[in-house]
Enzyme design. Structure first.
Site, PDB file in Angstrom:
ATOM      1  N   CYS A  48      31.580  29.699  42.122  1.00  0.00           N
ATOM      2  CA  CYS A  48      30.237  29.117  42.136  1.00  0.00           C
ATOM      3  C   CYS A  48      29.604  29.306  43.512  1.00  0.00           C
ATOM      4  O   CYS A  48      28.429  29.642  43.624  1.00  0.00           O
ATOM      5  CB  CYS A  48      30.278  27.631  41.814  1.00  0.00           C
ATOM      6  SG  CYS A  48      30.868  27.257  40.170  1.00  0.00           S
ATOM      7  N   ASP A 446      19.512  -1.297  25.719  1.00  0.00           N
ATOM      8  CA  ASP A 446      18.197  -0.770  25.399  1.00  0.00           C
ATOM      9  C   ASP A 446      18.434   0.250  24.278  1.00  0.00           C
ATOM     10  O   ASP A 446      19.537   0.759  24.136  1.00  0.00           O
ATOM     11  CB  ASP A 446      17.625  -0.100  26.646  1.00  0.00           C
ATOM     12  CG  ASP A 446      16.406   0.729  26.333  1.00  0.00           C
ATOM     13  OD1 ASP A 446      15.541   0.207  25.622  1.00  0.00           O
ATOM     14  OD2 ASP A 446      16.339   1.878  26.776  1.00  0.00           O
TER      15      ASP A 446
END
Lengths: 748, 54
Positions: A48, A446
């Site tokens: 990476c 929620d």
């Protein structure tokens, strides 16, 4: 936004920052160079590093790029005079999603460096003094012993003065506020022991406790540093998440000139342009254009809202498909967002101040040992009349009952727990949250964005298979949640050419594929005839006006939501939903997940009020939420969690943030917290039992520096070893809790 | 006794050297990216020292 289905990709696909925004977020290094920091959360290996740095260095204007793999941030230096290089496109081509990183918070962490340096100095002194002490213990003659004590004193004094400041400062501020904390007995112990040892050294007495003082400081600093490291890691991870609220907006002045301004610099009355895919930066009124807005972050409604000229819009709403021209109504300080911040502060102030276990233990513990030491001093004074002997006994009582193990008992367990949580993709902001999480008996969720992804999913379709590709091709060109759901049905659709594509806000999308006009959207519009009544959650597909079939949608439940709820209920936790969405959708979601209590159409203030009501009933509540409208509730709850996809305010308000898309993070965190609480209790009990066992030795005056050193280290080792058991418990927890819900998800 | 006069300061001096080395490496930022350093040894291209210095 194709290809964002990597595992753990929980971040809502938002628009890439514009060039002006990048420039705004960069800092000038020199006359010619600018530096921009980008977060690349997916970077994880050597390959990476190479790919990312190569991709960035290949861009014109980029002078240097260096990726920090620990913080997952890349620092890019580029020439000021040229245009802003397209960092995000280059990284996307290399396969990495990146976000802008700004140094707005207290970013450099001087406290951590100070702790590390203090630990290093204490470690150096402890090792050298221990070396000298060992030779004293093995029987050095009086002259050598005296010389060694002098050398030890020379090492110990500066070391304690430098490294002990951490404790002295904290103890002093606690005493000033007329409280005691862990650091008060520590400081008293350190200072008294040091003073007595100095006195004894100059009088050429046989015993000095320099090694005890310095190794005590060293051990305690290790605990402190680990604790700090844990919080730093969590913060780095959270700060690296995508920014959701816009940093600025394009404004149009009276003479038509366009300018990119920072949100704070925009005053009410200015005209703003918001392109499709961008979020509304400020509370404003629509002047021109009409289209659909995704309001789930603001109100919790899953279905987009249609706006037209004259409608009010709030900061944080996502513009799906319209080119809007807005008039700013309120400045950044008075926007919806700031209102949430104010409510959060109010909620936090109202929340009863939680005192950490270690401090509560210390407030019980320190009076006891201080009284004991004093009693020993008075007792020996009365019995022998030798004040020096009496003081030595008193000091040895302080050393032997030293809170060294106590100081390590709690942080060690919490560091181990935080590490385990991190492996499960949960960032813990501070150890206290873990203690609070273990105490909960109610969980409040929620709905939109938390229990559900806020993304729609095709529940049923009557569209024949061979035209699916055409539907997907149309849908791929729209940002509407329903269209995104249809796109996912047939990935081949994206490559199909569409001509004359048009999006009719509130109605649907149309375009020509292979000469035929396809329409996808409201049944009444697409098929020119009214069909079902529940057309809000339905889309129809037609070719040249001939109906081909319909799609119906449901909210996508978050992975493992059902299993997570069941696991919580299984642990005897009451679960309820508090949502801003409409009653019917909330009831449906509650029914699907097996939750009995649910409240719909709640405003942010209602949510806080509900938590307050629960608190008055004597409940301790965990709040899990993601939207802007949840932020005050997150701050008000006893402890709170937010998904990584939450708005920044929510992420900052929550005690824990989980990055895995799965809601099973909640029961995992709870299990870890409860196990950590057990271990902390064990550690505290063990320390106290240990102290009680050796106390008679100290009171009788048998504690030499050698005994003190052995007692201290062995109790610390015991406590640390017990904390390490947190890893051992892992196997018994995960498989049943993680696998079962996944099976349930598949079968449902 | 006399040999201790030399040996103890030498021992402590060695300790101080190690401490200073640690503090220097801390300030130099060598602990900023431990994961990256581990990976870079495999990634960084080999270049002649002379060219690097130039």
């Amino acid at each position: 936004m194709a290809g964002c289905c990597a595992p753990g990709a929980d971040i809502a696909p938002a628009g890439r920052p514009a060039g002006e925004e990048v420039r705004l977020a960069s800092r000038a290094l020199s006359e010619t160079l600018m530096q921009t920091d980008l977060s690349v959360p997916a970077a994880h290996c050597g390959a990476c590093i190479r790919a990312i740095e190569k991709a960035l260095l290949a861009l014109p204007g980029v002078e240097a790029a260096r990726l920090n793999l620990s913080t997952r941030r890349v620092a890019v230096q580029w020439r000021k005079d040229g245009p802003v290089p397209p960092f995000f496109d280059a990284l996307a081509r290399a396969g990495y999603d990146a976000t802008l990183y700004t140094h707005d918070q207290s970013d450099d962490d001087p406290e951590f460096g100070r702790l590390l340096r203090a630990t290093a100095v204490a470690g150096f002194a402890a090792m050298n003094i221990m070396l000298l002490s060992v030779s004293v213990w093995s029987g050095a003659d009086a002259e050598t012993r005296h010389a060694f004590h002098l050398v030890s004193a020379l090492l110990a004094l500066p070391a304690v003065a430098y490294s002990g400041r951490v404790f002295f400062a904290s103890a002093w501020s606690a005493l000033k506020a007329r409280r005691t904390n862990m650091d008060v007995p520590i400081s008293v112990g350190i200072l008294l022991t040091l003073a007595l040892s100095l006195h004894d050294t100059f009088r050429n007495e046989p015993h000095a406790y320099f090694d005890a003082v310095v190794s005590l400081t060293f051990f305690l600093l290790i605990g402190r540093t680990l604790d700090h490291m844990m919080r730093r890691k969590a913060r780095t991870a959270i700060v690296g998440l995508a920014r959701i609220m816009p940093r600025g907006a394009v404004t149009v002045s009276a003479d038509g000139a366009r300018d990119y301004k920072e949100v704070r610099a925009i005053v009410p009355g200015e005209t703003l342009l918001v392109a499709p895919g961008e979020r509304i930066p400020l509370d404003s009124i629509v002047m021109q254009g009409s289209g659909e807005l995704d309001t789930q972050l603001v109100t919790g409604e899953a279905v987009p809202v249609i706006v037209a000229r004259g409608d009010k819009v709030s900061a944080g709403m996502l513009n799906l498909n319209a080119s809007l021209s807005l008039r700013a109504e309120r400045s950044a300080e008075d926007s919806f967002l700031s209102e949430m911040m104010r409510m959060m502060e109010a909620a936090e102030a109202g929340r009863s101040r939680y005192r950490r276990i270690a401090d509560r233990a210390a407030s019980l513990y320190s009076p006891v040992i201080h009284t004991l030491a004093l009693a020993a001093f008075i007792g020996w004074m009365a019995a022998t009349g030798d004040w020096h002997r009496a003081l030595t006994v008193a000091v040895s009582v302080l050393i032997i009952t030293c809170p060294c193990a106590l100081g390590l008992a709690v942080p060690m367990v919490q560091v181990m727990a935080a590490r385990r949580l991190f492996e499960h993709g949960i960032a813990l902001k501070e150890g206290g949250a873990l203690e609070r999480l273990a105490e909960i008996d109610t969980a409040v969720f929620d709905k939109t964005g938390t229990l559900t992804l806020g993304d729609l999913r095709v529940a049923a379709s009557t569209v024949p298979k061979h035209v699916l590709a055409a539907a997907a091709a149309l849908a791929a060109r729209s940002r509407h949640p329903a269209a995104r759901a249809i796109t996912r049905l047939d990935p081949a659709g994206e490559d199909l050419p569409v001509e004359d594509f048009a999006e009719q806000p509130g109605l649907g999308i149309e375009g020509r594929i292979g000469g035929a006009l396809y329409r996808l959207g409201r049944p009444s519009w697409a098929c020119a005839e009214t069909t079902a009544a529940s057309e809000r959650s339905m889309s129809a597909l037609s070719r040249d006006g001939v109906p081909l079939g319909t799609f119906s949608f449901t909210d996508t439940p978050r992975a493992d939501a059902k299993g997570a709820v069941r696991a919580l209920l299984g642990r005897g936790i009451a679960v309820e939903i508090v949502s801003g969405d409409g009653a019917r959708t909330v009831a449906a979601a509650a029914h699907h997940l097996g939750i009995e209590t649910c409240r719909a159409a709640m405003l942010p203030a209602d949510k806080v009020a509900r938590l307050e009501e629960l608190r008055r009933q004597g409940r301790t509540v965990l709040m899990v939420g993601d939207g802007l409208n949840d932020a005050p509730a997150l701050a008000a709850a006893h402890v709170s969690m937010a998904p990584g996809s939450a708005a920044e305010v929510g992420r900052n308000a929550a005690d824990m943030v989980f990055f895995t898309g799965a809601l099973s993070a909640v029961p995992v965190a709870l299990a870890t917290a409860q196990r950590a609480a057990v271990l902390v209790r064990q550690n505290l009990t063990m320390t106290v039992a240990y102290n009680i066992a050796v106390l008679p030795l100290a009171l009788a005056g048998y504690v030499t520096p050698l005994v003190a050193a052995i007692a201290m280290s062995s109790s610390s080792i015991l406590v640390v070893a017990n904390a390490l058991r947190l890893r051992g418990g892992e196997r018994t927890l995960t498989p049943t809790e993680l696998r079962a819900p996944k099976l349930a998800e598949v079968t449902s | 006794m006399s040999y201790l006069v030399w040996l103890i300061p030498v021992a402590i001096l060695m300790g101080i050297t190690a401490l200073v080395a640690f503090l220097w490496s801390l300030r130099d930022g060598q602990y900023e990216d431990l994961d990256g350093a581990a990976a870079r040894i495999l990634v960084d291209e080999d270049r002649p020292i002379r060219e690097q210095n130039a």
